[in-house]
Design a protein around this motif. Structure first.
Motif, PDB file in Angstrom:
ATOM      1  N   TYR A  14      49.347  47.948  52.363  1.00  0.00           N
ATOM      2  CA  TYR A  14      48.834  46.996  51.371  1.00  0.00           C
ATOM      3  C   TYR A  14      48.136  47.683  50.195  1.00  0.00           C
ATOM      4  CZ  TYR A  14      49.473  43.181  54.744  1.00  0.00           C
ATOM      5  OH  TYR A  14      49.991  42.271  55.604  1.00  0.00           O
ATOM      6  N   TYR A  15      47.928  48.984  50.302  1.00  0.00           N
ATOM      7  CA  TYR A  15      47.101  49.696  49.320  1.00  0.00           C
ATOM      8  C   TYR A  15      47.540  49.444  47.880  1.00  0.00           C
ATOM      9  CZ  TYR A  15      44.532  53.396  46.978  1.00  0.00           C
ATOM     10  OH  TYR A  15      43.706  54.080  46.131  1.00  0.00           O
ATOM     11  N   LEU A  16      48.813  49.625  47.592  1.00  0.00           N
ATOM     12  CA  LEU A  16      49.278  49.441  46.206  1.00  0.00           C
ATOM     13  C   LEU A  16      49.151  47.997  45.748  1.00  0.00           C
ATOM     14  CD1 LEU A  16      52.374  51.811  46.033  1.00  0.00           C
ATOM     15  CD2 LEU A  16      50.093  52.171  45.061  1.00  0.00           C
ATOM     16  N   LYS A  17      49.312  47.064  46.658  1.00  0.00           N
ATOM     17  CA  LYS A  17      49.199  45.651  46.301  1.00  0.00           C
ATOM     18  C   LYS A  17      47.762  45.260  45.963  1.00  0.00           C
ATOM     19  CE  LYS A  17      53.185  44.220  48.952  1.00  0.00           C
ATOM     20  NZ  LYS A  17      53.698  43.560  50.136  1.00  0.00           N
ATOM     21  N   VAL A  18      46.791  45.878  46.632  1.00  0.00           N
ATOM     22  CA  VAL A  18      45.386  45.526  46.395  1.00  0.00           C
ATOM     23  C   VAL A  18      44.701  46.492  45.434  1.00  0.00           C
ATOM     24  CG1 VAL A  18      45.159  44.385  48.636  1.00  0.00           C
ATOM     25  CG2 VAL A  18      44.467  46.774  48.415  1.00  0.00           C
ATOM     26  N   LYS A  19      45.432  47.485  44.945  1.00  0.00           N
ATOM     27  CA  LYS A  19      44.822  48.490  44.065  1.00  0.00           C
ATOM     28  C   LYS A  19      44.119  47.884  42.848  1.00  0.00           C
ATOM     29  CE  LYS A  19      45.395  53.028  42.166  1.00  0.00           C
ATOM     30  NZ  LYS A  19      46.195  54.233  42.100  1.00  0.00           N
ATOM     31  N   PRO A  20      44.688  46.849  42.188  1.00  0.00           N
ATOM     32  CA  PRO A  20      43.948  46.259  41.064  1.00  0.00           C
ATOM     33  C   PRO A  20      42.564  45.721  41.479  1.00  0.00           C
ATOM     34  CG  PRO A  20      46.237  45.572  40.989  1.00  0.00           C
ATOM     35  CD  PRO A  20      46.036  46.274  42.305  1.00  0.00           C
ATOM     36  N   ALA A  21      42.467  45.128  42.654  1.00  0.00           N
ATOM     37  CA  ALA A  21      41.166  44.638  43.142  1.00  0.00           C
ATOM     38  C   ALA A  21      40.241  45.813  43.446  1.00  0.00           C
ATOM     39  CB  ALA A  21      41.350  43.763  44.378  1.00  0.00           C
ATOM     40  N   LEU A  22      40.786  46.894  43.994  1.00  0.00           N
ATOM     41  CA  LEU A  22      39.983  48.088  44.278  1.00  0.00           C
ATOM     42  C   LEU A  22      39.421  48.676  42.986  1.00  0.00           C
ATOM     43  CD1 LEU A  22      42.330  49.799  46.896  1.00  0.00           C
ATOM     44  CD2 LEU A  22      40.091  48.779  47.375  1.00  0.00           C
ATOM     45  N   ILE A  23      40.270  48.748  41.961  1.00  0.00           N
ATOM     46  CA  ILE A  23      39.837  49.288  40.668  1.00  0.00           C
ATOM     47  C   ILE A  23      38.748  48.400  40.067  1.00  0.00           C
ATOM     48  CG2 ILE A  23      40.580  49.724  38.290  1.00  0.00           C
ATOM     49  CD1 ILE A  23      43.324  50.576  39.506  1.00  0.00           C
ATOM     50  N   CYS A  24      38.951  47.106  40.126  1.00  0.00           N
ATOM     51  CA  CYS A  24      37.971  46.148  39.594  1.00  0.00           C
ATOM     52  C   CYS A  24      36.622  46.316  40.294  1.00  0.00           C
ATOM     53  CB  CYS A  24      38.508  44.734  39.768  1.00  0.00           C
ATOM     54  SG  CYS A  24      37.406  43.451  39.179  1.00  0.00           S
ATOM     55  N   LYS A  25      36.634  46.410  41.623  1.00  0.00           N
ATOM     56  CA  LYS A  25      35.382  46.556  42.377  1.00  0.00           C
ATOM     57  C   LYS A  25      34.736  47.908  42.089  1.00  0.00           C
ATOM     58  CE  LYS A  25      33.430  44.166  44.619  1.00  0.00           C
ATOM     59  NZ  LYS A  25      32.186  43.373  44.408  1.00  0.00           N
ATOM     60  N   ALA A  26      35.528  48.955  41.977  1.00  0.00           N
ATOM     61  CA  ALA A  26      34.987  50.281  41.664  1.00  0.00           C
ATOM     62  C   ALA A  26      34.293  50.262  40.303  1.00  0.00           C
ATOM     63  CB  ALA A  26      36.089  51.334  41.699  1.00  0.00           C
ATOM     64  N   GLU A  27      34.920  49.620  39.318  1.00  0.00           N
ATOM     65  CA  GLU A  27      34.310  49.516  37.987  1.00  0.00           C
ATOM     66  C   GLU A  27      33.023  48.705  38.045  1.00  0.00           C
ATOM     67  OE1 GLU A  27      37.434  47.908  35.547  1.00  0.00           O
ATOM     68  OE2 GLU A  27      38.494  49.829  35.443  1.00  0.00           O
ATOM     69  N   GLU A  28      33.040  47.610  38.812  1.00  0.00           N
ATOM     70  CA  GLU A  28      31.837  46.782  38.951  1.00  0.00           C
ATOM     71  C   GLU A  28      30.687  47.580  39.558  1.00  0.00           C
ATOM     72  OE1 GLU A  28      30.291  43.301  41.906  1.00  0.00           O
ATOM     73  OE2 GLU A  28      32.369  43.134  41.235  1.00  0.00           O
ATOM     74  N   LEU A  29      30.966  48.314  40.637  1.00  0.00           N
ATOM     75  CA  LEU A  29      29.915  49.096  41.292  1.00  0.00           C
ATOM     76  C   LEU A  29      29.407  50.208  40.377  1.00  0.00           C
ATOM     77  CD1 LEU A  29      31.319  49.256  44.939  1.00  0.00           C
ATOM     78  CD2 LEU A  29      29.459  47.817  44.070  1.00  0.00           C
ATOM     79  N   SER A  30      30.301  50.803  39.614  1.00  0.00           N
ATOM     80  CA  SER A  30      29.884  51.836  38.659  1.00  0.00           C
ATOM     81  C   SER A  30      28.970  51.240  37.599  1.00  0.00           C
ATOM     82  CB  SER A  30      31.100  52.492  38.011  1.00  0.00           C
ATOM     83  OG  SER A  30      31.829  53.228  38.956  1.00  0.00           O
ATOM     84  N   MET A  31      29.308  50.035  37.126  1.00  0.00           N
ATOM     85  CA  MET A  31      28.486  49.370  36.108  1.00  0.00           C
ATOM     86  C   MET A  31      27.116  48.979  36.656  1.00  0.00           C
ATOM     87  SD  MET A  31      31.338  47.085  34.087  1.00  0.00           S
ATOM     88  CE  MET A  31      30.116  45.941  33.527  1.00  0.00           C
ATOM     89  N   LEU A  32      27.033  48.796  37.978  1.00  0.00           N
ATOM     90  CA  LEU A  32      25.745  48.474  38.605  1.00  0.00           C
ATOM     91  C   LEU A  32      24.864  49.709  38.762  1.00  0.00           C
ATOM     92  CD1 LEU A  32      26.873  45.949  41.378  1.00  0.00           C
ATOM     93  CD2 LEU A  32      25.590  45.439  39.285  1.00  0.00           C
ATOM     94  N   GLY A  33      25.388  50.861  38.350  1.00  0.00           N
ATOM     95  CA  GLY A  33      24.589  52.080  38.390  1.00  0.00           C
ATOM     96  C   GLY A  33      24.795  52.925  39.626  1.00  0.00           C
ATOM     97  N   LEU A  34      25.890  52.715  40.344  1.00  0.00           N
ATOM     98  CA  LEU A  34      26.132  53.486  41.561  1.00  0.00           C
ATOM     99  C   LEU A  34      26.916  54.770  41.307  1.00  0.00           C
ATOM    100  CD1 LEU A  34      26.885  50.679  44.161  1.00  0.00           C
ATOM    101  CD2 LEU A  34      24.725  51.782  43.630  1.00  0.00           C
TER     102      LEU A  34
END
Length: 104
Positions: A14-34
């Motif tokens: 499922y990795y490639l299918k959910v990759k857009p959600a993974l990228i979105c969450k990674a960007e969100e966490l980065s923006m939160l200062g992590l």
């Protein structure tokens, strides 16, 4: 984060299918200062914490929901524990960076 192989988990197909959600969450966490969070960091967190006991009847929408529901505190706790476990990472952090990691 250690010698973890992402290809060994039952949800790997499922990795490639959910990759857009993974990228979105990674960007969100980065923006939160992590710091610089990657989609692979998120995947490893899920495989090692949330998906320890994979369901044979999992649906794609459930995986996406799991990804998008990760909180910054959940992820930070995981990263802190991994930092304690991984002497390689600890050796690379300055004392100031370690304080920031532990105390926000």
């Amino acid at each position: 984060m250690g010698e973890f192989s992402m290809a060994t988990h039952p949800y790997q197909n499922y990795y490639l299918k959910v990759k857009p959600a993974l990228i979105c969450k990674a960007e969100e966490l980065s923006m939160l200062g992590l710091g610089a969070v990657t989609e692979d960091d998120i995947w490893i967190y899920l495989v090692q914490k949330k998906w320890k006991r994979p369901s044979p009847e999992i649906h794609l929408y459930q995986l996406v929901s799991d990804i998008l529901s990760i909180s910054g505190s959940q992820f930070m706790t995981f990263m802190t524990i991994e930092a304690y476990r991984g002497p390689d990472l600890l050796g690379k952090l300055s004392q100031e960076e370690m304080k920031e990691l532990l105390h926000g």
